[in-house]
Design a protein around this motif. Sequence first.
Motif, short mmCIF file in Angstrom:
data_model
loop_
_atom_site.label_atom_id
_atom_site.label_comp_id
_atom_site.label_asym_id
_atom_site.label_seq_id
_atom_site.Cartn_x
_atom_site.Cartn_y
_atom_site.Cartn_z
N LEU A 133 0.82 -1.22 0.00
CA LEU A 133 0.00 0.00 0.00
C LEU A 133 0.85 1.26 0.00
CD1 LEU A 133 -2.79 -0.99 2.53
CD2 LEU A 133 -3.09 -0.54 0.10
N ASP A 134 0.40 2.24 -0.73
CA ASP A 134 1.09 3.53 -0.81
C ASP A 134 0.27 4.56 -0.03
OD1 ASP A 134 2.71 5.65 -1.51
OD2 ASP A 134 1.78 5.93 -3.48
N THR A 135 0.53 4.63 1.26
CA THR A 135 -0.21 5.56 2.10
C THR A 135 0.66 6.02 3.26
OG1 THR A 135 -2.20 5.91 3.44
CG2 THR A 135 -1.27 3.70 3.45
N ALA A 136 0.46 7.24 3.69
CA ALA A 136 1.24 7.79 4.81
C ALA A 136 0.47 7.76 6.12
CB ALA A 136 1.64 9.23 4.47
N VAL A 137 -0.79 7.31 6.10
CA VAL A 137 -1.58 7.29 7.33
C VAL A 137 -1.21 6.09 8.20
CG1 VAL A 137 -3.50 8.51 6.24
CG2 VAL A 137 -3.49 6.01 6.31
N SER A 138 -1.69 6.08 9.43
CA SER A 138 -1.45 4.96 10.34
C SER A 138 -1.99 3.68 9.73
CB SER A 138 -2.15 5.21 11.67
OG SER A 138 -1.62 6.34 12.30
N ARG A 139 -1.25 2.59 9.95
CA ARG A 139 -1.67 1.31 9.36
C ARG A 139 -1.63 0.21 10.41
NH1 ARG A 139 2.21 2.16 4.52
NH2 ARG A 139 3.05 0.18 5.16
N LEU A 140 -2.49 -0.76 10.22
CA LEU A 140 -2.57 -1.92 11.10
C LEU A 140 -2.81 -3.15 10.24
CD1 LEU A 140 -3.02 -3.19 14.01
CD2 LEU A 140 -5.46 -2.73 13.62
N VAL A 141 -2.12 -4.24 10.54
CA VAL A 141 -2.38 -5.51 9.86
C VAL A 141 -3.26 -6.33 10.78
CG1 VAL A 141 -1.38 -7.63 8.93
CG2 VAL A 141 -0.18 -5.45 8.62
N ALA A 142 -4.43 -6.73 10.29
CA ALA A 142 -5.38 -7.53 11.07
C ALA A 142 -5.96 -8.61 10.16
CB ALA A 142 -6.49 -6.64 11.63
N PRO A 143 -5.30 -9.78 10.12
CA PRO A 143 -5.82 -10.87 9.28
C PRO A 143 -7.24 -11.25 9.68
CG PRO A 143 -3.60 -11.35 10.05
CD PRO A 143 -4.08 -10.15 10.82
N ASP A 144 -7.99 -11.80 8.72
CA ASP A 144 -9.35 -12.24 9.00
C ASP A 144 -9.33 -13.28 10.11
OD1 ASP A 144 -10.58 -10.63 7.14
OD2 ASP A 144 -10.49 -12.12 5.54
N GLY A 145 -10.41 -13.34 10.87
CA GLY A 145 -10.51 -14.30 11.94
C GLY A 145 -11.95 -14.75 12.10
N ALA A 146 -12.13 -15.83 12.82
CA ALA A 146 -13.46 -16.39 13.05
C ALA A 146 -13.68 -16.55 14.54
CB ALA A 146 -13.60 -17.74 12.34
N ASN A 147 -14.93 -16.64 14.93
CA ASN A 147 -15.29 -16.82 16.32
C ASN A 147 -14.86 -18.21 16.80
OD1 ASN A 147 -16.58 -17.16 18.78
ND2 ASN A 147 -18.38 -16.00 18.15
N ALA A 148 -14.00 -18.25 17.80
CA ALA A 148 -13.45 -19.52 18.28
C ALA A 148 -14.51 -20.45 18.86
CB ALA A 148 -12.36 -19.26 19.32
N SER A 149 -15.67 -19.92 19.23
CA SER A 149 -16.71 -20.78 19.84
C SER A 149 -17.23 -21.81 18.85
CB SER A 149 -17.86 -19.92 20.36
OG SER A 149 -18.54 -19.29 19.29
N THR A 150 -17.06 -21.57 17.54
CA THR A 150 -17.55 -22.55 16.55
C THR A 150 -16.74 -23.84 16.60
OG1 THR A 150 -16.16 -21.62 14.81
CG2 THR A 150 -18.40 -20.77 14.98
N VAL A 151 -15.52 -23.80 17.14
CA VAL A 151 -14.68 -24.99 17.20
C VAL A 151 -15.32 -26.09 18.03
CG1 VAL A 151 -12.44 -25.88 17.98
CG2 VAL A 151 -12.58 -23.68 16.80
N SER A 152 -16.09 -25.71 19.04
CA SER A 152 -16.71 -26.71 19.90
C SER A 152 -17.72 -27.58 19.15
CB SER A 152 -17.39 -26.03 21.09
OG SER A 152 -18.44 -25.19 20.63
N ARG A 153 -18.17 -27.11 17.99
CA ARG A 153 -19.14 -27.90 17.21
C ARG A 153 -18.48 -29.05 16.46
NH1 ARG A 153 -22.51 -23.18 14.08
NH2 ARG A 153 -22.88 -21.89 15.88
N PHE A 154 -17.16 -29.00 16.33
CA PHE A 154 -16.51 -29.99 15.49
C PHE A 154 -16.33 -31.30 16.24
CE2 PHE A 154 -15.98 -26.17 13.20
CZ PHE A 154 -15.96 -26.56 11.87
N PRO A 155 -16.38 -32.42 15.52
CA PRO A 155 -16.39 -33.74 16.15
C PRO A 155 -15.05 -34.12 16.77
CG PRO A 155 -16.24 -33.95 13.78
CD PRO A 155 -16.45 -32.50 14.06
N LYS A 156 -15.11 -35.01 17.75
CA LYS A 156 -13.90 -35.50 18.40
C LYS A 156 -13.41 -36.79 17.74
CE LYS A 156 -14.43 -32.35 21.64
NZ LYS A 156 -15.20 -31.35 20.97
N ASN A 157 -14.30 -37.51 17.07
CA ASN A 157 -13.94 -38.79 16.45
C ASN A 157 -13.69 -38.63 14.95
OD1 ASN A 157 -14.43 -40.13 18.92
ND2 ASN A 157 -16.60 -40.21 18.46
#
Length: 199
Positions: free
Chosen positions: A72-96
Amino acid sequence: RAAQVAAATAPDIIYTRNSRAGACAALFGQRIVYEAHALPRGKIDRAASRLMEASGRLLGVVSISSALDQALDTAVSRLVAPDGANASTVSRFPKNWPQRGKPIVGYAGSAYPGKGADFVVELSRHRPDLEFEVVGPTKDEMGCGGRDLPENLIIVGKIPAAQVAARLSTYDVLLAPYAQSVSSAGGQEIGRWMSPLKI
């Protein structure tokens, strides 16, 4: 119109991933934070990005990947924030594993070039010992409208977003087979900048 409606609510900040809406909001005197998913493409988007910054109303830019931030060509403040998902959905996944007799391999996404839906079709032809499901694209969108599909492949098509996590939890293996070159909905090359939400 979106910028006008947003400005009418007198917000402290407008957070947008649409550079054109951001430029319009800046013209309405609003403070902006812009979330970048790719480099500006075309004259209008490049002009909108320049206008946001020149207005003095652009407080910062959030990039979804380090590679994009560096480009990016910009002089303003920048932050890198990769996409993420709600961790609570992990509990739905199977154990077996596998959950049932034959392992089920799932893909959820689109059929845009480079996303990998076409790869899943070919993979299913080579792995008859596995079951495959593709959620999102239709058979026609995947370019296999007239072709016979393997018996071990089901094209589910589109389902409501609220049902996706539950559907994914029924699979034993989840695929995200991105190519080096990936197209967005608008046909823009995004392979270098991606931060896939599904991963």
